[in-house]
Write a protein that holds these residues in place. Structure first.
Motif, mmCIF file in Angstrom:
data_model
loop_
_atom_site.group_PDB
_atom_site.id
_atom_site.type_symbol
_atom_site.label_atom_id
_atom_site.label_comp_id
_atom_site.label_asym_id
_atom_site.label_seq_id
_atom_site.Cartn_x
_atom_site.Cartn_y
_atom_site.Cartn_z
ATOM 1 N N ARG A 417 22.330 -30.195 11.320
ATOM 2 C CA ARG A 417 23.131 -31.032 10.413
ATOM 3 C C ARG A 417 22.388 -31.327 9.124
ATOM 4 O O ARG A 417 23.011 -31.405 8.061
ATOM 5 C CB ARG A 417 23.525 -32.327 11.142
ATOM 6 C CG ARG A 417 24.637 -32.096 12.163
ATOM 7 C CD ARG A 417 24.651 -33.140 13.261
ATOM 8 N NE ARG A 417 25.762 -32.950 14.182
ATOM 9 C CZ ARG A 417 25.772 -32.030 15.139
ATOM 10 N NH1 ARG A 417 24.735 -31.208 15.293
ATOM 11 N NH2 ARG A 417 26.820 -31.912 15.937
ATOM 12 N N ARG A 420 22.883 -28.729 6.668
ATOM 13 C CA ARG A 420 24.233 -28.606 6.114
ATOM 14 C C ARG A 420 24.601 -29.742 5.172
ATOM 15 O O ARG A 420 25.448 -29.565 4.288
ATOM 16 C CB ARG A 420 25.237 -28.555 7.266
ATOM 17 C CG ARG A 420 25.078 -27.324 8.159
ATOM 18 C CD ARG A 420 26.039 -27.372 9.328
ATOM 19 N NE ARG A 420 27.418 -27.386 8.890
ATOM 20 C CZ ARG A 420 28.455 -27.638 9.692
ATOM 21 N NH1 ARG A 420 28.244 -27.913 10.964
ATOM 22 N NH2 ARG A 420 29.682 -27.631 9.213
ATOM 23 N N LEU A 489 29.691 -34.760 7.286
ATOM 24 C CA LEU A 489 30.268 -33.414 7.364
ATOM 25 C C LEU A 489 31.796 -33.483 7.443
ATOM 26 O O LEU A 489 32.492 -32.630 6.859
ATOM 27 C CB LEU A 489 29.713 -32.683 8.586
ATOM 28 C CG LEU A 489 28.272 -32.183 8.451
ATOM 29 C CD1 LEU A 489 27.749 -31.690 9.787
ATOM 30 C CD2 LEU A 489 28.179 -31.080 7.388
ATOM 31 N N THR A 534 24.383 -25.859 0.433
ATOM 32 C CA THR A 534 23.696 -26.413 1.610
ATOM 33 C C THR A 534 22.244 -26.715 1.257
ATOM 34 O O THR A 534 21.574 -25.861 0.643
ATOM 35 C CB THR A 534 23.736 -25.419 2.785
ATOM 36 O OG1 THR A 534 23.225 -24.167 2.383
ATOM 37 C CG2 THR A 534 25.152 -25.259 3.311
ATOM 38 N N PRO A 535 21.756 -27.890 1.629
ATOM 39 C CA PRO A 535 22.569 -28.978 2.191
ATOM 40 C C PRO A 535 23.434 -29.623 1.125
ATOM 41 O O PRO A 535 23.032 -29.729 -0.036
ATOM 42 C CB PRO A 535 21.524 -29.945 2.734
ATOM 43 C CG PRO A 535 20.320 -29.725 1.881
ATOM 44 C CD PRO A 535 20.320 -28.265 1.532
#
Length: 563
Positions: A417, A420, A489, A534-535
């Motif tokens: 995570r 991302r 997200l 990303t991120p």
């Protein structure tokens, strides 16, 4: 209850008839007291002393004249402090010059494991009629086992005029002790009470006005001042560790009915009881190793269960804890403080198997149990396996699973995570702590994998509990961090959907106005590139999306002119 059968709880709506206001000869209010007998009032030792004459007035009984009172030296226990700064004593019995009506007296009540709400009556400055204050019993404090009282509100801290006043337990409607003193320092405010059993240890004559079951079965008491037995030092050390809360909460042991080991058990049970622990017997063991002397108030019940059924044992436990009408085992799970019980001769109970089932349930609810068998064999071994070895192995297995989950699942999930999406501003420290927890858990996992077998013994279960607490905190931090990034997200997906839905409409509208389609496409591409980066920096991407949507929603210059 009072002598007339009146429930004490009803008096919380008014001034109780048993509350005494203690005054100096000049009329100053010194404190409060509890009328236990027609000619006896219990109060705090710092309120009165031997020699002077005092005045006692039952403010809850209109028209009743005040009575003169004095204190004898042998019924005054001054407050003392030991080498550790713990207070003890601070109790006194006033003798009245003339008896008061018996219907206004009340009785003290023994109650184990103080917990929950209470009320106390006293006379704060400027309120000679007195008032009730609410509080919650927190825990025992110090070697005299005085109990902390946390006021329900700052205004209900017990002022000096409450000293000696009765403390009424809401669950049982009984007077379970008296107020002693107040600690009011920076950042904290507590009152202290002396529970009934501690009062009895200092003033045994008060037993004449006391109800409630005693904690220790008479068959398990010892006179520590005699030489009827010799101290079994290793066993005494093991017992004291259990009484102090160390190690696995259930201790299964074998103690014959007679001998040094039996005397050592009786000594420990006696010293660990508030009522039986006196200055005389503690002086007798003052030269014993400190690790063999348990703290006062370390158990709620010590019972020889020879010939008793499981239901009878449960009734005794419920009586000590103040559970009335419905003494089912599951009710013990609602108590804020866990039960601590010593049960002796478990293999000689009327229903050993049923009793073991009850004990298993109590242990699962957090009870601390010292189970004594008279003979080694299948029953003692089965109890040790059921209540100690098997659950201990299960806890270690769960710890291994938690360690694996952190290092093999939550840690990698956090890394994915973080690749991302960036954290929200001001939350980087939460992720840093979570990442640090993963690194430390890897080291802990390696250490646990190579833990020597003796470190997994029941007496060293504190190590397991420490690991569980640390791993639990790390798991919660990781779950919080993962959830925080998952929320971001999801926000990214919402923004992508919003841009994707807006673009066809915006392009169609912008094409009709010539060069606006170029600017629209530029804003669209900028928002899309930030969202796909990303991120992803959600805050920057959201600003770009708002700029794109705002441009698409704004009217063209030609439309403004037309309007």
């Amino acid at each position: 209850m009072t002598r007339t059968g009146e429930r004490v709880v009803t008096s919380r709506l008014r001034t109780p008839s048993w509350i005494a206001r203690i005054e100096a000869p000049d009329g100053r209010v010194l404190g409060a007291g509890v009328l236990l007998a027609r000619d006896r009032v219990l109060t705090a030792g710092h309120v009165v002393g031997p020699g002077p004459r005092y005045t006692v007035r039952l403010v809850g009984v209109p028209g009743l004249a005040a009575v003169a009172a004095t204190v004898r030296a042998d019924e005054h226990v001054p407050q003392r402090q030991d080498a550790f700064g713990d207070r003890s004593g601070d109790l006194a019995l006033l003798r009245l010059a003339a008896p008061l009506p018996a219907e206004h007296t009340t009785r003290l009540y023994r109650l184990a494991a103080p917990h929950g709400p209470v009320s106390m009556y006293g006379f704060p400055d400027g309120d000679d009629g007195g008032r009730w204050h609410g509080a919650t019993l927190v825990a025992a404090r110090g070697r005299d086992s005085q109990v902390q009282l946390r006021p329900l509100t700052p205004g209900e801290l017990a002022a000096p005029g409450f000293s000696g006043g009765g403390v009424v337990d809401h669950a049982t409607d009984q007077v379970i002790g008296i107020v002693l003193s107040v600690d009011d320092g920076p950042g904290y405010a507590f009152s202290y009470m002396s529970p009934t059993e501690t009062i009895l240890s200092h003033l045994p004559q008060v037993a004449a006005w006391t109800d409630g079951a005693e904690a220790v079965d008479p068959r398990l008491r010892s006179d520590t001042g005699t030489t009827t037995g010799r101290l079994d030092l290793p066993f005494a050390t093991q017992l004291t560790a259990w009484f102090r809360g160390a190690g696995w909460p259930v201790l299964v042991t074998v103690v014959p009915a007679a001998g040094d080991r039996a005397w050592t058990l009786q000594r420990a049970v006696t010293l660990a009881d508030r009522e039986l622990r006196t200055h005389r017997n503690t002086s007798a063991v003052s030269h014993d190793p400190p690790e063999t002397v348990p703290p006062a108030g370390a158990h709620d019940l010590a019972l020889d269960v020879t010939g008793l059924t499981a239901a009878e044992v449960m009734d005794r436990i419920a009586e000590r804890l103040g559970i009335r009408d419905d003494p089912r085992p599951e009710r013990l799970g609602t108590l804020r403080l866990p039960l601590a019980a010593v049960l002796v001769a478990v293999d000689r109970a009327a229903e050993p198997d049923a009793l073991l089932g009850l004990l298993d349930r109590l242990a699962r609810q957090g009870a601390r149990l010292l189970l004594v068998f008279r003979r080694p064999g299948e029953r003692a071994g089965g109890a040790a396996d059921l209540l100690v070895h098997r659950p201990l192995r299960e806890r270690w297995t769960r710890l291994h699973a938690e360690l694996r989950r952190i290092t093999d699942e939550l840690g990698p999930a956090l890394d994915v995570r973080q690749d991302r999406v960036l954290p929200a501003p001001g939350t980087r420290h939460l992720l840093d702590r979570a990442e640090s927890g993963v690194r430390r858990t890897r080291m802990l996992r390696a250490w646990v994998a190579h833990t020597p077998e003796h470190e997994r013994e029941p007496g060293r279960a504190d190590l397991l509990f420490t690991f569980e607490d640390a791993v639990g905190r790390r798991r919660r931090r990781l779950e919080q961090a993962v959830a925080m990034l998952d929320a971001r997200l999801r926000r990214r997906e919402e923004l992508l959907g919003r841009v994707g839905a807006e673009w066809p409409l915006c392009r169609q509208r912008a094409t009709a106005h010539g060069d606006r389609v170029v600017e629209a496409y530029r804003l669209y591409e900028h928002a899309l590139s930030l969202l796909r980066q990303t991120p992803c920096d959600i805050e920057r991407a959201e600003t770009a999306v708002e700029a794109f949507v705002g441009f698409c929603s704004a009217p063209a210059p030609e439309e403004e002119g037309a309007s």
